[in-house]
Motif scaffolding. Structure first.
Motif, short mmCIF file in Angstrom:
data_model
loop_
_atom_site.label_atom_id
_atom_site.label_comp_id
_atom_site.label_asym_id
_atom_site.label_seq_id
_atom_site.Cartn_x
_atom_site.Cartn_y
_atom_site.Cartn_z
N LEU A 92 -20.32 -2.21 5.79
CA LEU A 92 -20.65 -2.73 4.47
C LEU A 92 -22.11 -2.50 4.09
N HIS A 93 -22.93 -2.10 5.06
CA HIS A 93 -24.30 -1.72 4.75
C HIS A 93 -24.36 -0.36 4.08
N TYR A 94 -23.25 0.40 4.14
CA TYR A 94 -23.26 1.78 3.67
C TYR A 94 -22.23 2.08 2.58
N THR A 95 -21.33 1.14 2.32
CA THR A 95 -20.34 1.37 1.29
C THR A 95 -20.09 0.09 0.52
N SER A 96 -19.33 0.19 -0.55
CA SER A 96 -19.07 -0.97 -1.39
C SER A 96 -17.90 -1.79 -0.86
N ALA A 97 -17.84 -3.04 -1.27
CA ALA A 97 -16.71 -3.88 -0.91
C ALA A 97 -15.43 -3.34 -1.53
N THR A 98 -15.54 -2.73 -2.71
CA THR A 98 -14.38 -2.14 -3.38
C THR A 98 -13.77 -1.03 -2.52
N ASN A 99 -14.60 -0.08 -2.10
CA ASN A 99 -14.10 1.01 -1.27
C ASN A 99 -13.50 0.48 0.04
N GLY A 100 -14.24 -0.44 0.68
CA GLY A 100 -13.77 -0.97 1.95
C GLY A 100 -12.43 -1.66 1.82
N THR A 101 -12.26 -2.46 0.77
CA THR A 101 -11.01 -3.19 0.56
C THR A 101 -9.85 -2.23 0.36
N LEU A 102 -10.04 -1.21 -0.46
CA LEU A 102 -8.95 -0.28 -0.76
C LEU A 102 -8.55 0.53 0.47
N ILE A 103 -9.53 1.01 1.21
CA ILE A 103 -9.22 1.78 2.43
C ILE A 103 -8.53 0.88 3.45
N TYR A 104 -8.92 -0.39 3.47
CA TYR A 104 -8.41 -1.35 4.44
C TYR A 104 -6.98 -1.79 4.15
N THR A 105 -6.40 -1.33 3.03
CA THR A 105 -5.02 -1.70 2.70
C THR A 105 -4.00 -0.70 3.26
N THR A 106 -4.46 0.33 3.95
CA THR A 106 -3.56 1.38 4.43
C THR A 106 -2.82 1.08 5.74
N PRO A 107 -3.19 0.06 6.54
CA PRO A 107 -2.48 -0.18 7.80
C PRO A 107 -0.96 -0.24 7.74
N PRO A 108 -0.32 -0.80 6.68
CA PRO A 108 1.16 -0.80 6.69
C PRO A 108 1.77 0.58 6.90
N VAL A 109 1.22 1.60 6.23
CA VAL A 109 1.78 2.93 6.41
C VAL A 109 1.28 3.56 7.71
N MET A 146 -1.09 1.98 -3.45
CA MET A 146 -0.09 0.96 -3.72
C MET A 146 1.31 1.57 -3.82
N THR A 147 1.41 2.72 -4.51
CA THR A 147 2.70 3.39 -4.62
C THR A 147 3.21 3.80 -3.25
N GLY A 148 2.30 4.36 -2.44
CA GLY A 148 2.69 4.78 -1.10
C GLY A 148 3.15 3.64 -0.23
N ILE A 149 2.42 2.52 -0.27
CA ILE A 149 2.78 1.37 0.55
C ILE A 149 4.13 0.79 0.13
N VAL A 150 4.33 0.67 -1.19
CA VAL A 150 5.60 0.13 -1.69
C VAL A 150 6.76 1.05 -1.31
N VAL A 151 6.59 2.36 -1.53
CA VAL A 151 7.65 3.32 -1.21
C VAL A 151 7.98 3.29 0.28
N ALA A 152 6.95 3.21 1.13
CA ALA A 152 7.17 3.30 2.57
C ALA A 152 7.64 2.01 3.21
N THR A 153 7.21 0.86 2.69
CA THR A 153 7.44 -0.39 3.42
C THR A 153 8.26 -1.44 2.68
N PHE A 154 8.52 -1.24 1.39
CA PHE A 154 9.26 -2.28 0.65
C PHE A 154 10.64 -2.44 1.26
N PRO A 155 10.99 -3.65 1.69
CA PRO A 155 12.26 -3.85 2.41
C PRO A 155 13.48 -3.65 1.52
N ARG A 156 14.43 -2.92 2.07
CA ARG A 156 15.69 -2.71 1.34
C ARG A 156 16.50 -3.99 1.30
N GLY A 157 17.19 -4.19 0.20
CA GLY A 157 18.06 -5.36 0.09
C GLY A 157 17.32 -6.67 0.01
#
Length: 302
Positions: free
Chosen positions: A92-109, A287-298
Motif C-alpha cells: 500500500l506504500h506503492y499502490t492505491s487502495a482501489t487497485n489493491g482491493t480490485l486485484i485482491y478479489t481474484t482468489p475465487p477464480v 466481476m463477470t469472470g468471478i460470477v461466471v466461474a463460481t456462481f452456484p448452479r441451482g
C-alpha cells in the motif's frame, strides 16, 4: 428467534460482511505511518489473544493439530498472515487502495485454478471462461489498460505484490480444506493460524521497531489498529460465518461479490482516490469472470 427473522438478519449481516473485509486495505492505507510488519503483527497478535479467549476449550485440539502438522500450520500462517498481512501493508506504500482491493478479489477464480492443478479437480468450460475474464480484468488494472506498460514491462511494485497476495490467499484457502484440519471448527482453526502468523511476523516487526523506531504512539494510530483488529479481522469473519450457518455456504459466498463495490466506495469516500476508466473496465471483467466461474448452479432452487 424464528426462522424468517433469522434469515433476514443473516441477509443483512452478509450484505455488510464484504464491507468489513474491505476495510483492512482502507485502514492500512490510513496507517502508512506505521511500518507494515509491525502493523500486521499488532493486528494478528491482538486478534489471536481475543480468539484464544473464545476458543479456550479447543486449545488442546489446536495443540494436537499443530504438533501433527507443524510445517503445514506455519506455511498457512505464512501465506495467510505474513504475505497477506505484512506484504499487503507494504504494497500500500506503492499502490492505491482501489487497485489493491480490485486485484485482491481474484482468489475465487484462482482457487479453481489451483485445485485443478494441485488436486486434479475437473474444471468446466464455464469456469475456464470465468478465470480468463478475471485474469484479463486484473491485468487491465495492473497495466492501467495501457499497451505501452505491457510492452515496456513497467509494472507497479505494489500491484505485483497484491497479485502475489491474491495467489497466497487462494493457496491458503485450499489448504483450509485439508483433511488434517478437519477436527477443528473454523474459529479455532483461524486462531491457530493467526498464532502461527503472529510468530512469523514477530521478528520482522521487531526489526522494524529497532531500525526505524516507528512504533505506534498516537491516539489516531491505535484507534485505527483497534478498528483493524475488531472490524477487519474478527467481526468480518464472525459475520461471514454467521451467514454460512444460517443460509448456507452457497448463498453466503454470493455476497462476497460485493467486495469490489464496497472497496471502490470506501477508497473514494475515505481516501479521495480517483476512479479511472481502467478501474471500471477491470472491475467489470473481474466481476463477470468471478460470477461466471463460481456462481452456484441451482442457487435459487433452494
Amino acid at each position: 428467534m424464528n426462522r424468517p427473522n433469522s434469515d433476514l438478519i443473516a441477509y443483512v449481516v452478509l450484505f455488510v460482511a464484504p464491507a468489513l473485509f474491505t476495510t483492512n486495505v482502507i485502514f492500512g492505507k490510513m496507517l502508512l505511518s506505521v511500518e507494515p510488519f509491525t502493523l500486521a503483527f499488532l493486528r494478528w497478535s491482538l486478534a489471536s489473544l481475543i480468539l484464544v479467549l473464545f476458543c479456550y476449550s479447543d486449545l488442546g485440539r489446536m495443540w494436537q493439530v499443530f504438533r501433527a502438522n507443524p510445517t503445514t500450520c506455519l506455511f498457512s500462517g505464512f501465506l495467510g498472515f505474513w504475505v497477506c498481512g505484512g506484504l499487503v501493508y507494504f504494497a500500500l506504500h506503492y499502490t492505491s487502495a482501489t487497485n489493491g482491493t480490485l486485484i485482491y478479489t481474484t482468489p475465487p477464480v484462482l482457487i479453481l485454478t489451483i485445485e485443478a492443478i494441485w488436486r486434479g479437480r475437473a474444471i468446466s468450460l464455464r469456469e475456464v471462461t470465468g478465470i480468463f475474464l478475471a485474469v484479463i480484468g486484473a491485468l487491465a488494472i495492473i497495466l492501467r489498460a495501457s499497451s505501452e506498460n505491457l510492452f515496456s514491462l513497467e509494472f507497479n511494485t505494489g500491484d505485483l505484490i497484491f497479485v502475489a497476495a491474491a495467489i497466497s490467499w487462494a493457496i491458503y484457502s485450499v489448504l483450509l480444506k485439508s483433511s488434517q484440519f478437519e477436527q477443528l471448527s473454523n474459529l479455532p482453526l483461524l486462531a491457530l493460524f493467526a498464532i502461527c502468523g503472529s510468530i512469523l511476523l514477530f521478528p520482522f516487526a521487531l526489526y522494524e521497531v529497532t531500525v526505524f523506531d516507528r512504533f505506534p504512539t498516537t491516539q489516531f494510530q491505535w484507534s485505527v489498529i483497534t478498528a483493524i483488529v475488531f472490524l477487519s479481522s474478527l467481526l468480518s469473519f464472525v459475520s461471514f460465518q454467521f451467514g454460512v450457518r444460517v443460509l448456507g455456504a452457497s448463498i453466503a459466498g454470493v455476497f462476497m461479490y460485493l467486495l469490489p463495490p464496497w472497496g471502490l466506495f470506501f477508497a473514494w469516500f475515505f481516501l479521495g482516490e480517483r476512479l479511472e476508466l481502467y478501474h471500471y473496465v477491470g472491475t467489470l471483467l473481474i466481476m463477470t469472470g468471478i460470477v461466471v466461474a463460481t456462481f452456484p448452479r441451482g442457487l435459487f432452487k433452494r
